[in-house]
Each structure stands twice: as C-alpha cells, then as structure tokens.
Design an enzyme around this catalytic site. Structure first.
Site: not given
Ligand code: NAD
Length: 470
Positions: A242, A276
């Site tokens: 990720e 993120c």
C-alpha cells in the site's frame, strides 16, 4: 520512562542499543526505544515459525475470539494508547489520536467477523472441484508513521485471523504504540504468534530478504515498496504493497459549493494532510473556483493548529523534520513558479514541526506541489474550463490510489469517476474506507488490496482440490 520492549516468543527481550523517539510538537526526544539487531530478527522469525503449525490449525472461531479479546484489551487501555499516540505522532489526543484508537478497536472487531470462503466450482457425479484457502506462513508487517496503530491493526488482524504468525516492524518515528499493541496482544495470544522488532531501513531490508518470511505486508512510500519487491524476490515472497498516493478531485461546474466545501476541507487536511488517500490535488471548474477557494480559506484560517495535548487543537504538527522540510520546499517551489498563496505558505514560528493549513492557487501540472505527493497540509487548487482536460490532468500522475468527482449530477459524476486511473473512485466524497470494502492502489500506488474478504485472500494460499468420483 516508557516501558516498551520488543516481544519475541511471548517474552520481552532486551536489546543492546536504543534510539530517541521525538515529540513532533517540540522537536525534542521524549523516550528511548529499544533497537533490535539481526539476531533479534532471526529469533523473531524462528519464534513465529515455531508457533505456526499449532496456530494454523487452531479453529478460526478461536482465533476470532482472541481478536475480540485483543479489541477489549485495547479498549480497556484506550486513553493510555491515545496519549502515547498523540505524543509520538503529533495528532490531537482527544481528536485524531482517540479516533485512531477507537477505529483500531472497531476494525479489529470487524476483521474478527470475516471468514475465508470455500468455492465449489463443480459438484456432480463425476467430480467435485473446490478452491480452499490456507494460511501462507510467517507474515512480516512493515508500517509507516502516519497511522501507526490503525495500520498495524490492518496488517496484523487479518494475518492472524487467517492462521498466519506475524513479525511486525513499526516506523522508527512512531514505534512505541505498536510495541504497546504487541505487548497487550501477547497477554492473549499463544507465544510466538505475534512478535515485534524495531529499526529503520536496514532492518526493513533484512526483513525483505529473510528466507524464513513468506509474505510482506507493507504500507509506506513507493520507493520503499520498490526496494522491498527487489529484496523479496529470492524466495518469491507474497506482497501486499500500500504505497503513496496523489489523489485528484474534480469539482464540476454544477457542484453545490455550500454543501461540499467542508467535506473537501476535511478530506484534504485531515491528519494534517498525512493520509495516503487524502485529497491532494483539487481541480475546480472556473464557474465555482473562486467561491470554493474562499470557503476553504475561511475554514483553514479558523482552524487551530497546535500541540496534540492542547484540547483546542484540531490539527497537529507534521510528524517529523524531514516531512516539514519537504512541504516547505514544495511551497517555495510553487512560489517561485507563480503560485499564489491564499493562506499559509511558510512554517510556523517556534519549536516543533508545525506548518499552517495552506492553499495555493495559480499552479498546475508540471509544478512540484501538484505532481508530487505532499503528505502535509498544503493543497494546490487548479482551475479548469474543460472537463476532459481536468480528467487528463488528474490521470497524468504515476500514483493511482484514489480520486473523486463532485457534482449534483451523480450519474455524470459517476461516469467520469470510473475513468479515473485509481484503485478507488469516490463520488461526492473522498478517502472514506471501511473494513468490508477492498482498498488498494492502481499504477505505482501499490499491489493488492486490504480489507474484507478480498483483503483476507492476500494472507492465504489458494489450494484447488479436485476429487475424481469415477
Ligand atoms: P517509508 O517508506 O519511508 O517507511 C515506511 C516503513 O518502511 C518504515 O517502517 C521504514 O522503517 C521502512 N523502510 C524504510 N526503508 C526500507 C527498505 N528499504 N526496506 C524495507 N523497509 C523499509 O514511508 P513513511 O514516510 O513512513 O510513510 C509515508 C508514505 O506512506 C507516504 O508515501 C504515504 O502515502 C504512504 N502511505 C500509504 C498508505 C496506503 O494505504 N496506500 C497508507 C499510509 C501511508
């Protein structure tokens, strides 16, 4: 002094050295963290491997019950967790820190309810074909510093539920809450099922190359993800990566600015931009550009940026000096390239890694603040007149984590959102995630997904079972 040992095989292990943990609100060290060496990593992997056979065959209902018990144990100490998280990460203790701990408890419970499926592809007189799911083995988790507890939970809980054993390495910027989490969980789990080590990039590389590790789940930057992939090749480790994001949002001319401005503000500046999938590039149609900027600036100027232990604080400092310097550089580059600062734009005075909520206009693709992931409280707003051009700009980036389109015409917005090159496309929303919905990156934003049964699959080896009945 904070007592946060590494745990190997169910027991605290002394390390020969230690390193400073910095309080981002002051820039000064407030604790020492034990520093694990290669021997400790080898011991942690050996402990995880020794615990694996029994854990892998423990009935899933029992493993799930242990996850629930871990959620209860975090809940019982949630104030302690939130205070420590606020201290090492910087986020407001009664806001973001309490929210992250509450979210981690809820996510643990939601994960405990997941069950891997058995797919029956064929079942007739001649044969039966099933696809089953088995644990992969020893999973290593490597985490970043923006949501240290939440991301540890995202990695560890599905890995354990599906019968793997785990070694976790937190970021050395925010190691203490993870060490506490592992300590709390070890009062419930059998020894060796969950182990912790510490250290920086060097330890990360040792983990990536370790022959006793079967899978790595990593959340962090794209360059580190590439390094892990390279080092993990020797034993074909399974990977979930990720990675970074530079999410675009496109606001169409018919958008209801009064309704969406506060949502766009929250999705851009939450956790001081250190998310993120934060909204990091805002493309706004000329018809509503000035009105939206005015509202965002009003909210940014009214927001209280301050230390995490001040109950008035809504936005904490950046987590570390490197990130503060990086955001400062992006702002300077934007200024040198014609950027107009509607608010903010220079670091705040005093100690600590504080940067004001900043909105910069008159920039576009080709400027660093637009092209690069800022990971901080600075939002570029880009004016457009042609929707196809806005879409091309949104997609003109190596990242592809998320993206969104905002309009009162949901059908039109959805059609446009589906043309974004991103792992998630939101309509009139951004960065919302939940434990039963897959989340992952397209392009350079990652590999694989987390959450729900899609995420659980990443911790399991498919085994096809073909039974011939003739
Ligand atoms: P980072 O890549 O610098 O560090 C992450 C972790 O990797 C740390 O534990 C670090 O010690 C370790 N590490 C460093 N070098 C390594 C190497 N060569 N091999 C193995 N491990 C190594 O990232 P960061 O600065 O801590 O976090 C910020 C980044 O994380 C941003 O790019 C952000 O977008 C990304 N992020 C992504 C998601 C997502 O779900 N996609 C979520 C949160 C953060």
């Amino acid at each position: 002094m904070i007592d946060a040992p590494i745990i190997i095989g169910g027991r605290p292990v002394a390390c020969k050295s230690s390193f400073d943990v910095i309080d981002p609100a002051t820039g000064a060290a407030f604790a020492r963290c034990p520093s694990a060496d290669e021997d400790a990593l080898n011991d942690a992997v050996a402990a995880a491997r020794a615990a694996l056979p029994a854990w892998a065959v423990t009935p899933i209902e029992q493993r799930a019950a242990m996850l629930e018990a871990i959620a209860d144990a975090i809940d019982a100490r949630k104030d302690e967790f939130a205070a420590l998280l606020s201290r090492e990460q910087g986020k407001p203790r009664h806001g973001g820190a309490a929210g992250e701990i509450g979210g981690s408890i809820a996510w643990t419970r939601a994960t405990a309810k997941l069950r891997p499926e058995i797919d029956v592809l064929k079942d007739d007189g001649a044969s039966r074909v099933e696809v089953r799911r088995k644990p992969l083995g020893v999973v290593a988790s490597i985490t970043p510093w923006n949501f240290p507890v939440m991301i540890a939970v995202w990695h560890v809980m599905p890995a354990l539920l599906s019968g793997n054993t785990v070694v976790i390495k937190p970021s050395s910027n925010t190691p203490l809450t993870t060490l506490l989490l592992v300590q709390v969980a070890n009062a419930i789990l059998p020894p060796g099922v969950l182990n912790s080590v510490t250290g920086e990039g060097g330890m990360g590389r040792l983990i990536s190359a370790h022959p006793g590790i079967d899978k790595i789940v990593f959340t962090g930057s794209t360059p580190t993800g590439r390094s892990i992939m390279e080092n993990a090749a020797a034993n074909l480790k399974r990977l979930t990566l990720e990675l970074g994001g530079n999410d675009a949002a496109i606001v169409l001319p018919d958008a209801d600015i009064d309704k969406i401005a506060s949502r766009i503000f929250a999705k851009s500046f939450g956790n001081s931009g250190q998310i993120c999938a934060a909204l990091k590039r805002l493309y706004v149609h000329d018809d509503v550009h000035d009105a939206l900027v005015e509202r965002l600036v009003g909210m940014a100027q009214a927001a209280k940026v301050g230390p995490g232990d001040d109950p008035e604080t809504q936005f904490g400092p950046l987590q570390n000096r490197t990130q503060l310097d990086f955001v400062t550089q992006l702002a300077e580059d934007a200024r040198a390239n014609g950027g107009i600062f509607a608010c903010g734009g220079t670091p705040m005075e005093g100690g600590g890694f504080f940067y004001p909520l900043t909105i910069v206009t008159n920039v576009g693709n080709g400027t660093r603040v637009v092209d690069e992931e800022q990971f901080g409280p600075i939002l570029p707003v880009i004016r457009f007149t042609d929707v196809e051009q806005a879409l091309a700009w949104a997609n003109d980036n190596e990242n592809g984590l998320g993206g969104s389109v905002w309009s009162v015409d949901v059908e039109r917005a959805t059609a446009l959102a589906m043309r974004l090159e991103s792992g998630t496309a939101w309509v009139n929303d951004h960065s919302t995630i939940s434990p039963d919905v897959p989340f992952g990156g397209a392009k350079q934003s990652g590999l694989g997904v987390e959450f729900g049964t899609y995420g659980l699959d990443e911790y399991m080896q498919l085994q096809t079972v073909r039974i011939n009945r003739e």
